[in-house]
Design a protein around this motif. Structure first.
Motif, PDB file in Angstrom:
ATOM      1  N   UNK A   1       0.846  -1.198   0.000  1.00 21.85           N
ATOM      2  CA  UNK A   1       0.000   0.000   0.000  1.00 21.85           C
ATOM      3  C   UNK A   1       0.881   1.248   0.000  1.00 21.85           C
TER       4      UNK A   1
ATOM      5  N   UNK B   1       0.290   1.513  -4.145  1.00 21.05           N
ATOM      6  CA  UNK B   1      -0.952   2.274  -4.212  1.00 21.05           C
ATOM      7  C   UNK B   1      -0.748   3.748  -3.878  1.00 21.05           C
TER       8      UNK B   1
ATOM      9  N   UNK C   1       1.963   5.594  -4.074  1.00 22.07           N
ATOM     10  CA  UNK C   1       2.721   6.257  -5.124  1.00 22.07           C
ATOM     11  C   UNK C   1       1.842   6.466  -6.353  1.00 22.07           C
ATOM     12  N   UNK C   2       0.949   5.483  -6.628  1.00 23.23           N
ATOM     13  CA  UNK C   2       0.066   5.609  -7.791  1.00 23.23           C
ATOM     14  C   UNK C   2      -0.965   6.722  -7.581  1.00 23.23           C
ATOM     15  N   UNK C   3      -1.191   7.098  -6.334  1.00 21.03           N
ATOM     16  CA  UNK C   3      -2.111   8.197  -6.073  1.00 21.03           C
ATOM     17  C   UNK C   3      -1.402   9.530  -6.263  1.00 21.03           C
ATOM     18  N   UNK C   4      -0.252   9.660  -5.644  1.00 19.53           N
ATOM     19  CA  UNK C   4       0.515  10.889  -5.793  1.00 19.53           C
ATOM     20  C   UNK C   4       1.986  10.585  -5.632  1.00 19.53           C
ATOM     21  N   UNK C   5       2.775  10.986  -6.630  1.00 21.95           N
ATOM     22  CA  UNK C   5       4.224  10.778  -6.590  1.00 21.95           C
ATOM     23  C   UNK C   5       4.832  11.670  -5.507  1.00 21.95           C
TER      24      UNK C   5
ATOM     25  N   UNK D   1       0.274  13.837  -9.971  1.00 25.72           N
ATOM     26  CA  UNK D   1      -0.802  12.852  -9.827  1.00 25.72           C
ATOM     27  C   UNK D   1      -0.978  11.953 -11.040  1.00 25.72           C
TER      28      UNK D   1
ATOM     29  N   UNK E   1      -7.521  12.309  -6.815  1.00 27.58           N
ATOM     30  CA  UNK E   1      -7.032  11.192  -7.632  1.00 27.58           C
ATOM     31  C   UNK E   1      -7.500   9.898  -7.004  1.00 27.58           C
ATOM     32  N   UNK E   2      -8.058   8.994  -7.840  1.00 27.27           N
ATOM     33  CA  UNK E   2      -8.467   7.674  -7.345  1.00 27.27           C
ATOM     34  C   UNK E   2      -7.688   6.604  -8.083  1.00 27.27           C
ATOM     35  N   UNK E   3      -7.541   5.485  -7.428  1.00 23.40           N
ATOM     36  CA  UNK E   3      -6.811   4.374  -8.026  1.00 23.40           C
ATOM     37  C   UNK E   3      -7.522   3.094  -7.653  1.00 23.40           C
TER      38      UNK E   3
ATOM     39  N   UNK F   1      -6.905  -0.806  -8.323  1.00 18.44           N
ATOM     40  CA  UNK F   1      -6.091  -1.817  -8.984  1.00 18.44           C
ATOM     41  C   UNK F   1      -6.752  -3.192  -8.980  1.00 18.44           C
TER      42      UNK F   1
ATOM     43  N   UNK G   1      -6.323  -3.762  -4.441  1.00 14.07           N
ATOM     44  CA  UNK G   1      -6.091  -2.561  -3.656  1.00 14.07           C
ATOM     45  C   UNK G   1      -6.709  -1.369  -4.344  1.00 14.07           C
ATOM     46  N   UNK G   2      -7.348  -0.504  -3.552  1.00 11.94           N
ATOM     47  CA  UNK G   2      -7.814   0.739  -4.148  1.00 11.94           C
ATOM     48  C   UNK G   2      -7.602   1.885  -3.180  1.00 11.94           C
ATOM     49  N   UNK G   3      -7.568   3.086  -3.750  1.00 10.99           N
ATOM     50  CA  UNK G   3      -7.311   4.230  -2.910  1.00 10.99           C
ATOM     51  C   UNK G   3      -7.850   5.499  -3.515  1.00 10.99           C
ATOM     52  N   UNK G   4      -7.929   6.533  -2.654  1.00  6.86           N
ATOM     53  CA  UNK G   4      -8.370   7.838  -3.140  1.00  6.86           C
ATOM     54  C   UNK G   4      -7.708   8.925  -2.326  1.00  6.86           C
ATOM     55  N   UNK G   5      -7.169   9.925  -3.044  1.00  7.66           N
ATOM     56  CA  UNK G   5      -6.527  11.072  -2.406  1.00  7.66           C
ATOM     57  C   UNK G   5      -7.319  12.326  -2.758  1.00  7.66           C
TER      58      UNK G   5
ATOM     59  N   UNK H   1      -6.988   4.067   1.699  1.00  8.31           N
ATOM     60  CA  UNK H   1      -6.347   2.965   0.982  1.00  8.31           C
ATOM     61  C   UNK H   1      -6.946   1.683   1.530  1.00  8.31           C
TER      62      UNK H   1
END
Lengths: 283, 280
Positions: free
Chosen positions: A249, A253, A255-259, B120, B146-148, B150, B157-161, B189
């Motif tokens: 995570x 995950x 990093x994939x949200x924000x670098x 992003x 930003x949402x992800x 996977x 796994x999924x997430x949201x910022x 996450x």
């Protein structure tokens, strides 16, 4: 316009979701929202009981040096809770949050047939809890189900309250072993972890894990050893997998949200921001 | 019960409501907030203003671009898009920034569109400006989402910022301005698989900052705002990484130790480990 029943349900929802160690803060909050104490006086006692038994809170035995968990599995009614290890029954006042009375076990309080197994499991449980749950306690119950099979339930509850540093946490494990004589044992487990970190924010970890496994049967000594060997393996696997999930995570995950930084590996030169755009357009 | 209740400190309703939300798991915060408003409807507007919720996305059909919704681009039931400057659903004479401020708003939106892509690599950004009473002072909010997910790629796994930055800009006489920034990042996450069951890390982190900047022309604000937000997000990302992925994990490891107590004790007693650690 919310009805009184709606409000009771909503209020109970908030109370039951209180993070470990913060129940009284949530009671204080809920009280501050309601016009008067009448609603709380009426409905809260049941909710206090529900919360404490769900969380499997730990209390000190009034007679020995050991800890006892207050759980649904040991609930006898009238505020009475089994302490099989202490060979006693405790009266627990959920509102005061304390043990107010105790008495010796009566003949109807436990299932004698299951006792040899329950005791053997309990000895293993103490060993296991001492090894892995320094801040925890365990209580082991024995009963028979409607099919006449023996059921031994091991509850482990481990909590740390650190409000000065704005965090609290609790780990709860419940392992149920169901078996007939020395036949194969069906072991099912549930692990729940709740962590709350609240310095300048509100971050919570919530996990819920279920597992089932068959364990070869045997006499009390043999079965309890086999069951706890299995519990150790399954809980260790879960704990390791959780660590792995954390790494994933955090690395993937997140990093994939924000670098952490753009591909350029440097912060943006805002005086030249329009040139970044042109470069991107030319891709 | 009444005795217990009487022994508790008195908490005023708005303070109680906000404290309650801060102890509530952030997952399904919208439902929890709506429940809370059912209990204290008189606090509805204060709660909607103060409680952080995931940002909603709307589509600007004129500019053919997504934009984010918040109180600062809302007028009645309509929301203004920063791209076309139009309200959806359409609104006659909806609130919008003054002409000069709108030009800055356009430029800052374009700049943050680039920022968004660089950091992003997707997601949606929106920046809204509003005039304050004393010209040329203004307020601004910078939103990023930003949402992800996977799960489709076989990784459950999924997430949201969600970032919400609210900036107040007060000009001084000597070509400087005071920036007052309040920033919140909402992060979720989650993972679900056979080895760990369901694991959810969710919540919000808020920080505030004040800085003095140099302003010789209105356009200087673009650079200043960019640097300020980038610096703040840099800080927040580090704090989040530490709390979410290190601190909570450390707490789990205190609740249960993977190694047995006997093993740990042995490790402590290994030769060479007897050195006293100097206190910093």
């Amino acid at each position: 316009m919310a009805s009184e029943d709606d409000i009771v349900q909503i209020v109970n929802g908030f109370l039951l979701n209180a993070p470990p160690g913060e129940f009284m803060e949530v009671v204080t909050d809920v009280r501050g929202l309601l016009k008067n104490d009448a609603l709380l006086n009426e409905t809260a006692p049941a909710t206090f009981r529900e919360y404490n038994t769900e969380q499997m809170i730990k209390v000190a035995s009034p007679t020995g040096k050991h800890q006892v968990l207050i759980t649904k599995y040991g609930e006898l009614g009238n505020g009475e809770y089994l302490d099989p290890y202490g060979k006693q029954v405790l009266t627990f006042d959920h509102i005061k949050g304390e043990v107010t009375n105790h008495r010796a076990l009566g003949s109807g309080d436990i299932t004698q047939e299951v006792e040899p197994y329950r005791k053997a499991f309990e000895a293993e449980a103490f060993k296991y809890q001492n090894e892995h749950y320094e801040n925890g306690a365990t209580t082991v119950y024995g009963s028979k189900n409607s099919d006449g099979a023996f059921v031994v339930t091991t509850c482990i509850s481990s909590s740390i309250f650190n409000p000065q540093n704005y965090w609290n946490g609790r780990w709860r494990s419940v392992w149920t072993a169901t078996f007939s004589g020395s036949g194969e044992c069906e072991l099912t487990g549930n692990i729940r972890i709740n962590v709350h970190y609240y310095e300048d924010g509100n971050v919570q970890l919530n996990t819920n894990f279920n597992k089932a496994k068959k364990v070869p049967g045997g006499d009390p000594a043999k079965l309890s050893a086999a069951v706890f060997k299995t519990i150790l393996t399954l809980e260790s696997e879960f704990h390791t997998s959780l660590e792995k999930s954390y790494r994933k995570m955090g690395d993937t995950t997140f990093k994939a949200l924000r670098r952490a930084l753009p591909v350029t590996r440097a912060k943006i030169d805002w005086n030249k921001i329009s040139s970044y755009k042109l470069a991107a357009d030319m891709k | 019960m009444q005795d217990l209740l009487n022994s508790l400190p008195e908490r005023e309703s708005l303070e109680a409501a906000l404290d309650l939300m801060r102890r509530s798991p952030y997952t399904d915060v919208e439902k929890k907030l709506s429940n809370l408003i059912d209990v204290v409807p008189e606090l509805s507007s204060e709660l909607l203003y103060n409680v952080d919720q995931p940002l909603k996305i709307a589509h600007d059909t004129k500019a053919k671009k997504d934009y984010l919704l918040c109180d600062y681009n809302r007028d009645g039931e309509s929301y203004r898009s920063p791209w076309s400057n139009q309200y959806f659903p359409p609104l006659k004479d909806g609130v919008s920034p003054s002409k000069l401020l709108r030009q800055l708003e356009i430029d800052v939106n374009d700049a943050f569109d680039v920022y968004r892509e660089l950091y992003y690599e997707g997601g949606v950004s929106s920046v809204y400006f509003w005039d304050l009473d004393e010209e040329p002072d203004f307020g601004a909010c910078i939103l990023l989402k930003k949402s992800q997910d996977q799960t489709k790629r076989g990784q459950p796994m999924k997430g949201c910022w969600d970032s919400t930055h609210v900036l107040e800009v007060i000009h001084n006489d000597n070509n400087t301005a005071q920036y007052q920034l309040t920033s919140t990042v909402m992060l979720t996450v989650e993972t679900k698989d056979n080895e760990t069951g369901t694991v959810s890390l969710a919540g919000t982190i808020t920080r505030q900052e004040e800085r003095k900047v140099e302003v010789y022309a209105p356009h200087d604000h673009l650079v200043n705002i960019g640097i300020t937000i980038e610096d703040m997000e840099f800080r927040l990302r580090n704090v989040i990484e530490n709390i979410y992925f290190c601190k909570t994990k450390d707490i789990v490891n205190e609740l249960r130790t993977s190694e047995g107590a006997a093993e740990l004790k042995q490790k402590k007693n290994l030769p060479g480990r007897g050195l006293k650690v100097q206190k910093e």
